[in-house]
Design a protein around this motif. Structure first.
Motif, PDB file in Angstrom:
ATOM      1  N   SER A 279       0.832  -1.200   0.000  1.00 58.61           N
ATOM      2  CA  SER A 279       0.000   0.000   0.000  1.00 58.61           C
ATOM      3  C   SER A 279       0.871   1.256   0.000  1.00 58.61           C
ATOM      4  CB  SER A 279      -0.927  -0.009   1.215  1.00 58.61           C
ATOM      5  OG  SER A 279      -1.778   1.102   1.190  1.00 58.61           O
ATOM      6  N   VAL A 280       1.939   1.238   0.785  1.00 61.83           N
ATOM      7  CA  VAL A 280       2.873   2.372   0.803  1.00 61.83           C
ATOM      8  C   VAL A 280       3.437   2.594  -0.600  1.00 61.83           C
ATOM      9  CG1 VAL A 280       5.126   3.170   1.651  1.00 61.83           C
ATOM     10  CG2 VAL A 280       3.456   2.218   3.250  1.00 61.83           C
ATOM     11  N   ASN A 281       3.842   1.520  -1.262  1.00 61.11           N
ATOM     12  CA  ASN A 281       4.402   1.648  -2.609  1.00 61.11           C
ATOM     13  C   ASN A 281       3.376   2.146  -3.616  1.00 61.11           C
ATOM     14  OD1 ASN A 281       7.141   0.964  -2.228  1.00 61.11           O
ATOM     15  ND2 ASN A 281       6.561  -1.163  -1.963  1.00 61.11           N
ATOM     16  N   LEU A 282       2.147   1.671  -3.510  1.00 63.66           N
ATOM     17  CA  LEU A 282       1.095   2.102  -4.430  1.00 63.66           C
ATOM     18  C   LEU A 282       0.754   3.584  -4.255  1.00 63.66           C
ATOM     19  CD1 LEU A 282      -1.383  -0.929  -4.307  1.00 63.66           C
ATOM     20  CD2 LEU A 282      -0.051  -0.153  -6.275  1.00 63.66           C
ATOM     21  N   HIS A 283       0.880   4.083  -3.044  1.00 66.63           N
ATOM     22  CA  HIS A 283       0.491   5.460  -2.732  1.00 66.63           C
ATOM     23  C   HIS A 283       1.690   6.312  -2.322  1.00 66.63           C
ATOM     24  CE1 HIS A 283      -3.599   4.060  -3.047  1.00 66.63           C
ATOM     25  NE2 HIS A 283      -3.259   3.038  -2.276  1.00 66.63           N
ATOM     26  N   ARG A 284       2.859   5.892  -2.775  1.00 69.81           N
ATOM     27  CA  ARG A 284       4.118   6.535  -2.372  1.00 69.81           C
ATOM     28  C   ARG A 284       4.111   8.036  -2.651  1.00 69.81           C
ATOM     29  NH1 ARG A 284       9.101   5.469  -0.846  1.00 69.81           N
ATOM     30  NH2 ARG A 284       8.744   3.235  -0.812  1.00 69.81           N
ATOM     31  N   GLU A 285       3.635   8.461  -3.794  1.00 68.80           N
ATOM     32  CA  GLU A 285       3.671   9.884  -4.145  1.00 68.80           C
ATOM     33  C   GLU A 285       2.863  10.728  -3.160  1.00 68.80           C
ATOM     34  OE1 GLU A 285       2.396  12.643  -7.889  1.00 68.80           O
ATOM     35  OE2 GLU A 285       3.394  10.742  -8.347  1.00 68.80           O
ATOM     36  N   VAL A 286       1.674  10.272  -2.806  1.00 63.55           N
ATOM     37  CA  VAL A 286       0.830  11.005  -1.861  1.00 63.55           C
ATOM     38  C   VAL A 286       1.467  11.020  -0.477  1.00 63.55           C
ATOM     39  CG1 VAL A 286      -1.424  11.026  -0.722  1.00 63.55           C
ATOM     40  CG2 VAL A 286      -1.272  10.496  -3.146  1.00 63.55           C
ATOM     41  N   ILE A 287       2.019   9.883  -0.072  1.00 62.27           N
ATOM     42  CA  ILE A 287       2.669   9.780   1.243  1.00 62.27           C
ATOM     43  C   ILE A 287       3.901  10.683   1.290  1.00 62.27           C
ATOM     44  CG2 ILE A 287       3.897   8.205   2.789  1.00 62.27           C
ATOM     45  CD1 ILE A 287       1.857   6.021   1.812  1.00 62.27           C
ATOM     46  N   GLN A 288       4.686  10.681   0.218  1.00 64.65           N
ATOM     47  CA  GLN A 288       5.861  11.557   0.169  1.00 64.65           C
ATOM     48  C   GLN A 288       5.456  13.026   0.194  1.00 64.65           C
ATOM     49  OE1 GLN A 288       8.005  10.266  -3.317  1.00 64.65           O
ATOM     50  NE2 GLN A 288       9.065   8.648  -2.186  1.00 64.65           N
ATOM     51  N   ASP A 289       4.405  13.380  -0.505  1.00 62.38           N
ATOM     52  CA  ASP A 289       3.926  14.769  -0.477  1.00 62.38           C
ATOM     53  C   ASP A 289       3.517  15.182   0.934  1.00 62.38           C
ATOM     54  OD1 ASP A 289       4.378  15.082  -3.184  1.00 62.38           O
ATOM     55  OD2 ASP A 289       2.271  14.824  -3.756  1.00 62.38           O
ATOM     56  N   ALA A 290       2.853  14.270   1.652  1.00 62.57           N
ATOM     57  CA  ALA A 290       2.446  14.560   3.031  1.00 62.57           C
ATOM     58  C   ALA A 290       3.679  14.719   3.917  1.00 62.57           C
ATOM     59  CB  ALA A 290       1.544  13.448   3.561  1.00 62.57           C
ATOM     60  N   ALA A 291       4.648  13.829   3.745  1.00 71.03           N
ATOM     61  CA  ALA A 291       5.883  13.912   4.533  1.00 71.03           C
ATOM     62  C   ALA A 291       6.636  15.199   4.217  1.00 71.03           C
ATOM     63  CB  ALA A 291       6.760  12.694   4.250  1.00 71.03           C
ATOM     64  N   ARG A 292       6.710  15.544   2.940  1.00 74.00           N
ATOM     65  CA  ARG A 292       7.399  16.774   2.520  1.00 74.00           C
ATOM     66  C   ARG A 292       6.771  17.996   3.191  1.00 74.00           C
ATOM     67  NH1 ARG A 292       7.310  15.856  -2.457  1.00 74.00           N
ATOM     68  NH2 ARG A 292       9.479  15.272  -2.730  1.00 74.00           N
ATOM     69  N   GLU A 293       5.457  18.054   3.207  1.00 72.71           N
ATOM     70  CA  GLU A 293       4.771  19.189   3.821  1.00 72.71           C
ATOM     71  C   GLU A 293       5.061  19.261   5.332  1.00 72.71           C
ATOM     72  OE1 GLU A 293       0.231  20.777   4.438  1.00 72.71           O
ATOM     73  OE2 GLU A 293       0.728  19.803   2.536  1.00 72.71           O
TER      74      GLU A 293
ATOM     75  N   GLY B  59      12.768  13.418  16.122  1.00 76.74           N
ATOM     76  CA  GLY B  59      13.238  13.947  14.848  1.00 76.74           C
ATOM     77  C   GLY B  59      12.531  13.368  13.628  1.00 76.74           C
ATOM     78  N   SER B  60      11.622  12.433  13.841  1.00 68.76           N
ATOM     79  CA  SER B  60      10.864  11.849  12.733  1.00 68.76           C
ATOM     80  C   SER B  60       9.632  12.710  12.463  1.00 68.76           C
ATOM     81  CB  SER B  60      10.432  10.418  13.085  1.00 68.76           C
ATOM     82  OG  SER B  60       9.477  10.424  14.132  1.00 68.76           O
ATOM     83  N   VAL B  61       8.913  12.369  11.399  1.00 66.05           N
ATOM     84  CA  VAL B  61       7.623  12.984  11.155  1.00 66.05           C
ATOM     85  C   VAL B  61       6.583  11.872  11.153  1.00 66.05           C
ATOM     86  CG1 VAL B  61       8.450  15.012   9.924  1.00 66.05           C
ATOM     87  CG2 VAL B  61       7.857  12.982   8.629  1.00 66.05           C
ATOM     88  N   LEU B  62       5.422  12.161  11.705  1.00 65.56           N
ATOM     89  CA  LEU B  62       4.349  11.192  11.816  1.00 65.56           C
ATOM     90  C   LEU B  62       3.200  11.647  10.921  1.00 65.56           C
ATOM     91  CD1 LEU B  62       3.291   8.619  13.188  1.00 65.56           C
ATOM     92  CD2 LEU B  62       2.382  10.088  15.002  1.00 65.56           C
ATOM     93  N   ILE B  63       2.892  10.847   9.922  1.00 61.85           N
ATOM     94  CA  ILE B  63       1.844  11.180   8.965  1.00 61.85           C
ATOM     95  C   ILE B  63       0.495  10.714   9.513  1.00 61.85           C
ATOM     96  CG2 ILE B  63       1.024  10.804   6.614  1.00 61.85           C
ATOM     97  CD1 ILE B  63       4.039  10.245   5.910  1.00 61.85           C
ATOM     98  N   SER B  64      -0.433  11.636   9.561  1.00 61.48           N
ATOM     99  CA  SER B  64      -1.774  11.303  10.059  1.00 61.48           C
ATOM    100  C   SER B  64      -2.768  11.325   8.895  1.00 61.48           C
ATOM    101  CB  SER B  64      -2.207  12.293  11.136  1.00 61.48           C
ATOM    102  OG  SER B  64      -2.394  13.568  10.572  1.00 61.48           O
ATOM    103  N   LEU B  65      -3.964  10.903   9.152  1.00 62.11           N
ATOM    104  CA  LEU B  65      -4.997  10.862   8.120  1.00 62.11           C
ATOM    105  C   LEU B  65      -5.255  12.259   7.543  1.00 62.11           C
ATOM    106  CD1 LEU B  65      -6.831   8.857   6.690  1.00 62.11           C
ATOM    107  CD2 LEU B  65      -8.552   9.238   8.458  1.00 62.11           C
ATOM    108  N   SER B  66      -5.217  13.261   8.381  1.00 61.59           N
ATOM    109  CA  SER B  66      -5.469  14.629   7.904  1.00 61.59           C
ATOM    110  C   SER B  66      -4.360  15.148   6.994  1.00 61.59           C
ATOM    111  CB  SER B  66      -5.666  15.569   9.095  1.00 61.59           C
ATOM    112  OG  SER B  66      -4.477  15.666   9.848  1.00 61.59           O
ATOM    113  N   ASN B  67      -3.183  14.511   7.013  1.00 60.45           N
ATOM    114  CA  ASN B  67      -2.089  14.925   6.142  1.00 60.45           C
ATOM    115  C   ASN B  67      -2.227  14.377   4.724  1.00 60.45           C
ATOM    116  OD1 ASN B  67      -0.174  14.221   8.982  1.00 60.45           O
ATOM    117  ND2 ASN B  67      -0.448  16.302   8.230  1.00 60.45           N
ATOM    118  N   LEU B  68      -3.026  13.320   4.585  1.00 56.10           N
ATOM    119  CA  LEU B  68      -3.106  12.658   3.272  1.00 56.10           C
ATOM    120  C   LEU B  68      -4.194  13.241   2.394  1.00 56.10           C
ATOM    121  CD1 LEU B  68      -2.584   8.989   4.428  1.00 56.10           C
ATOM    122  CD2 LEU B  68      -0.942  10.502   3.345  1.00 56.10           C
TER     123      LEU B  68
END
Length: 85
Positions: free
Chosen positions: A51-65, A76-85
């Motif tokens: 699932s991460v690989n299939l949606h990598r672009e969206v997940i990376q965009d959320a992480a980038r933001e 020092g990490s970032v935690l992606i939540s549902l509201s970020n996607l």
């Protein structure tokens, strides 16, 4: 510039997928819990990384933001939540 090398892992104990980001030669771990992957994409523990690989672009965009806005966890990490996607 933020880049995303093809580095990823699955933690079966915490049920969290992690992808790596690099900013100024510093590695940043970008984490997304299975619960979020399930709620957004229907992922299960057996196919979480698929699932991460299939949606990598969206997940990376959320992480980038999150990184650009300085929304880091204490470790020092970032935690992606549902509201970020």
């Amino acid at each position: 510039m933020i880049s995303f090398p093809k580095l990823e892992s699955w933690n079966a104990t915490t049920k969290v997928a992690t992808i790596a980001a690099t900013l100024d030669k510093k590695r940043i771990l970008c984490r997304i819990p299975l619960k979020i992957l399930h709620n957004k994409y229907g992922a299960t523990e057996d196919n979480a990384m698929q699932s991460v690989n299939l949606h990598r672009e969206v997940i990376q965009d959320a992480a980038r933001e999150l990184i650009e806005n300085g929304h880091y966890e204490k470790d020092g990490s970032v935690l992606i939540s549902l509201s970020n996607l």
